[in-house]
Design a protein around this motif. Structure first.
Motif: not given
Length: 108
Positions: A18-19, A73, A15-16, A54, A40-42, A51-52
């Protein structure tokens, strides 16, 4: 249980990543006309972990905000690495404590 720790930490690392990708796109396109800032919302993943998700955040890209996001991040990613390493150390300790015939196949 230990595998859940490792799985949760891995999901956090992914997830990080993706961020960080979203931040990199924002920085690379800061001067692109019509570019919509990404974020990106976690969210909690089914079965545990994170889960990320976007999304377009809109607005102008502020490089100071993006750099602060990169630092945050990186710190979150490193925290998840530490959790994963701890989980793996716990697994190693458990396997070492068991009699050889009771150990997981990988540890015989």
């Amino acid at each position: 249980m230990i595998s859940n720790i490792i799985s949760t930490a891995f999901s956090g690392m992914a997830a990080q990543q993706s961020r960080m990708d979203a931040i990199a796109h924002n920085i690379a396109n800061a001067d692109t006309p019509g570019y919509a800032r990404r974020d990106v919302d976690m969210v909690t993943a089914p079965g545990g972990g994170v889960k990320a998700v976007p999304r377009e955040a809109g607005g102008d890209v502020d490089l100071v905000t993006e750099m602060a996001g990169m630092i945050d991040t990186r710190m979150a990613y490193e925290a998840n690495v530490a959790v994963m390493e701890t989980g793996m150390d716990m697994w190693d300790a458990l396997m070492s404590a068991l009699a050889p015939e009771d150990r997981d196949e990988r540890w015989r």
